[in-house]
Enzyme design. Structure first.
Site, short mmCIF file in Angstrom:
data_model
loop_
_atom_site.label_atom_id
_atom_site.label_comp_id
_atom_site.label_asym_id
_atom_site.label_seq_id
_atom_site.Cartn_x
_atom_site.Cartn_y
_atom_site.Cartn_z
N SER A 114 57.33 -5.56 73.98
CA SER A 114 58.14 -4.91 72.94
C SER A 114 57.77 -5.38 71.54
O SER A 114 57.72 -4.58 70.60
CB SER A 114 59.62 -5.17 73.20
OG SER A 114 60.00 -4.69 74.47
N HIS A 167 61.76 -7.74 68.55
CA HIS A 167 61.49 -6.40 68.04
C HIS A 167 61.27 -6.42 66.53
O HIS A 167 60.26 -5.91 66.02
CB HIS A 167 62.66 -5.47 68.38
CG HIS A 167 62.79 -5.20 69.84
ND1 HIS A 167 63.81 -4.43 70.36
CD2 HIS A 167 62.05 -5.60 70.90
CE1 HIS A 167 63.68 -4.35 71.68
NE2 HIS A 167 62.62 -5.06 72.02
#
Length: 515
Positions: free
Chosen positions: A294, A345
């Protein structure tokens, strides 16, 4: 009519060459052109048409219809300030009824802030001057219409070809931006992720914490002990099939797009630099075991945002609004779902943006900017590292530290257990009893029995149903010949669990010793 065509094409070519307008669409018979230009947060859309209308209401209907079509079918900039629509009609005659109310009308179409209508008939030059003023155009348009009909037709056709040539070249330039590399490395990384996932499933399961740690998940305890390579290996591990599927879909669509824009070498550099930044942010902000691509994938979104910064017009014409929407949506989703590693993220997103400034877009040379980006990236990553090493709320998270203490007890590093538990207890909440219990174990092996008893007494005080603590406390009391206390502890054990044979045996042994 041919004169109007000449004027129309002369105006369109002037807007494209001198005023930096881009051709959006043109009708099949080239009766109508639609152009636009973005200037910071302002958008000007110009329609240059030869359509003839008899009545005011016909003009109004045409204007509304075109404006609705543009709003529905053309990707407008997300953070626009104003959108102005200019309808320039080059006509033989004006509508029968009055049309002056259309010159500065209020648009009924959502998103269109200002709408202007210009009817260039007998007073064509005066109306064009008015249009140039309203549209804030900088270069005046001057031309003369050829008197010879054949010359006029030739010049009109020539103008049309010039418009099409500029438009096709602009389209080629846009296509070239998205074809600078073939997405080979995206597919390779995707395949590696799938193969490693299957290996995890075969060796114990991708949701098994022990398997994840064994194969290189981000594990703050191990990283604090020097296993920093986990930042890289964790990028190729995924926790469950849904996690894998979601990330691989993103890699398939976003990864291949970024690789086409940046080229394979730049793509892989951005991917890994973003993944490292995301992993470091996760280390600094998230105490849990973590894995997944991610951070690197958000870095690819950062690369697309960097592309948008360098090519704003193309960015918003193609994917800009969607990219920004997806990024914002994912960040909001990350903050609302505790199990999502939002630190990774956002860390990866910022890292990918900075990494894009390091590699730059193909055919771009800016050595000083690249050097500055390198310095920013180094400070960014080492800043996250420094913050993570000193962020005691994360690194001394009670759950994380209990995992670490268990490993240290297996390795017989009792002094370190003492130190870690002592430093972690001020941050403990739900697992304070367990921390005292493990410190008692270390004290027993270090032969500090009084301290061990104190820890066990504190453990059962915080957690009265803590059977293991009661059992070891009874044994310590027995060893110190404090039989009354040992018997009380054994009785407490039987109250908690009278079916456990070891508790019953200890109680009977203590009863005999007491007698």
């Amino acid at each position: 009519m041919i004169k109007n065509q000449f004027v129309q094409n002369k105006l369109v070519l002037h807007l494209m060459e001198q005023e930096e307008f881009e051709l959006l669409t043109t009708s099949s018979n080239q009766e109508e052109y639609l152009l636009w230009k973005t200037n910071k947060r302002n958008v000007d859309i110009v329609r240059v048409s030869l359509k003839q209308f008899d009545w005011n209401r016909d003009v109004e209907e045409s204007v509304q219809q075109i404006e609705k079509n543009v709003v529905q079918n053309i990707q407008l900039p997300l953070f626009k300030q104003t959108i102005s629509f200019h309808h320039v009609f080059i006509v033989e005659y004006e509508p029968v009824d009055s049309w002056s109310n259309l010159m500065n009308r209020e648009s009924s179409v959502n998103k269109i802030d200002r709408s202007f209508v210009y009817l260039c008939g007998q007073d064509r030059d005066e109306v064009l001057v008015h249009f140039f003023q309203k549209a804030q155009l900088h270069h005046p348009l001057t031309f003369s219409i050829p008197d010879n009909l054949f010359e006029l037709e030739y010049q009109t056709v020539k103008l049309k070809h010039q418009i099409q040539h500029i438009h096709k070249n602009a389209e080629k330039e846009i296509l070239a931006l998205f074809n600078r590399g073939k997405p080979r490395l995206s597919y390779l990384i995707l395949a590696i992720n799938i193969i490693i996932f299957l290996l995890l499933e075969y060796r114990g399961g991708s949701t098994n914490p022990e398997t994840l740690i064994q194969y290189g998940a981000k594990y703050n305890v191990a990283m604090m002990d020097g296993e920093w390579w986990r930042i890289i290996t964790s990028m190729f591990l995924h926790i469950g099939i849904f996690h894998l599927a979601l990330n691989m879909l993103a890699l398939y669509f976003i990864g291949t797009l970024v690789e086409r824009i940046y080229g394979s070498i730049r793509f892989v550099i951005v991917y890994f630099l973003a993944g490292i930044a995301g992993g470091m942010a996760s280390f600094a902000l998230n105490p849990s075991i973590a894995a997944g691509a991610s951070g690197a994938l958000f870095g690819l979104f950062g690369a697309l945002l960097y592309f948008g910064l360098k090519n704003p017009r193309v960015f918003f014409q193609t994917m800009g609004t969607n990219v920004i929407f997806i990024v914002i949506l994912n960040i909001i989703f990350g903050f609302s779902m505790p199990q999502v590693d939002n630190g990774a993220h956002i860390g990866g997103l910022v890292g990918g943006f900075i990494a894009s400034g390091i590699v730059m877009l193909p055919k771009t040379k800016a050595f000083m900017q690249q050097l500055i980006a390198v310095v920013i990236y180094v400070f960014y990553v080492f800043g996250l590292l420094a913050y993570g090493l000193t962020n005691e709320d994360v690194q001394f998270d009670e759950t994380l530290q209990i995992q670490r203490v268990q490993q240290l007890l297996e390795d017989k590093q009792y002094e370190e257990v003492m130190e870690i538990v002592t430093r972690t207890l001020p941050y403990a909440d739900e697992l304070e009893a367990e921390l005292h219990f493990y410190r008692a174990f270390a004290n027993i092996y270090l032969e500090s029995l009084d301290l061990a008893k104190s820890d066990l007494e504190t453990a059962v005080e915080h957690k009265p149903d803590f059977e293991e603590a009661w059992y070891n406390l009874a044994l310590l009391y027995q060893q110190e010949n404090e039989y009354d206390k040992a018997l009380q502890a054994a009785e407490q054990l039987l109250d908690l669990n009278n079916e456990e044979s070891s508790y019953q045996a200890l109680y009977q042994e203590l009863k005999r010793a007491e007698n």
